[in-house]
Design an enzyme around this catalytic site. Structure first.
Site: not given
Length: 299
Positions: A98, A122, A124, A126, A139, A226, A271
């Site tokens: 990412h 996502d 996450h 990030d 990432h 992602d 990803e």
């Protein structure tokens, strides 16, 4: 400034961004090439308004270490995205980890002439910086970089300053993150809709709110997906799987609905880790996602 056109009037150009330098499991570097060679891609490739443009790789050699190599790839990717948009094409970026988002959305912002809206789907957030990261993995930092925080080599690639508008950015589906990321994004004005809120309100209602935020951006918006946002039972080919993710059906239907919205500039899917895929399940999902934004043959 180039006007944002609906994808219904655009040719779709795939741009591969083959880097795993930002990830702990670097096999996602092979994701774009593996997808390009897959049966899932070949089932799409006949579409008359779809082309695979180029697959980009991080520069070889030291180049300032991994961060310098990622910066070099992101600059090149920003140029490719800019070229596609100025040519009237709709870019679909296939990653790679990412960190490539730094290049994708810098290129979009450069064409727009100002920061754009962004729907960040996502598991996450990030949004670490080198000072807050627990792992040092880049990432885990791209959204912070796009908002103007991070290693200076990863900043100002498209515009001077921020590349995406914090007030027109929403993160959807987050379920694994650290408090430093929450603090930064909340202070910046980014809307975070995590798994708990999704379960309470339902996917459709949360998506509607997120789209209201990002589509209000004057210069248009984009979507970065992602694949680890999706439940790993349905998308196993990712490097950082998190249990109990989004349903693939919900994500596919969301992309279908977004595809025709005014101001939709670019889609990014990242990803993909072919080493962890099973029976091509994740490659087929990527193919389905791309298919949802393709213009019909008679447009």
């Amino acid at each position: 400034m180039v006007a944002a056109n609906s994808r219904k009037h655009a040719r779709v150009r795939i741009i591969g961004a083959a880097s795993g330098l930002g990830a702990q499991d670097q096999a996602c570097e092979n994701g774009p090439v593996a997808f390009h060679r897959s049966q899932a891609w070949h089932e799409l490739a006949h579409h008359p308004r779809l082309d695979w443009g180029r697959t980009l790789f991080a520069p070889a050699g030291d180049c300032g270490g991994p961060t310098g190599r990622i910066a070099g790839l992101c600059r090149h990717l920003a140029d490719e995205v800019e070229h596609a948009l100025r040519g009237g094409e709709f870019p679909v970026v296939i990653g790679g980890d990412h960190s490539v988002a730094i290049g994708t959305w810098s290129g979009v912002a450069r064409v727009a002439g100002q920061p754009v809206g962004l729907l960040w789907i996502d598991a996450h957030l990030d949004s670490h910086t080198p000072e807050t990261s627990y792992s040092g993995a880049i990432h885990g930092m791209p959204l912070a970089c796009l908002l103007g925080r991070g290693d200076k080599r990863l900043l100002n690639i498209g515009l001077a300053g921020v590349q995406v508008s914090a007030g027109h950015t929403a993160v959807l589906g987050a379920r694994s993150y650290e408090p430093e990321e929450i603090d930064f994004l909340q202070a910046s004005g980014v809307r975070i809709i995590d798994r708990v809120e999704l379960e309470e309100r339902g996917f459709a209602d949360c998506l509607d709110e997120a789209l209201a935020i990002v589509t209000a951006a004057p210069a248009g918006f984009g979507v970065t997906l992602d694949l680890d946002a999706i439940d790993p039972l349905l998308a196993p080919g990712v490097g950082s799987p998190e249990p109990e993710g989004l349903s693939a059906r919900d994500v596919l239907e969301a992309v279908s609905g977004i595809a025709g919205l005014p101001g939709f500039r670019t889609l990014e899917i990242v990803e993909y880790n072919p080493d962890r895929d099973r029976l091509g399940i994740t490659a087929s999902l990527i193919s389905d996602l791309v298919g949802r934004i393709l213009p019909s043959d008679n447009n």
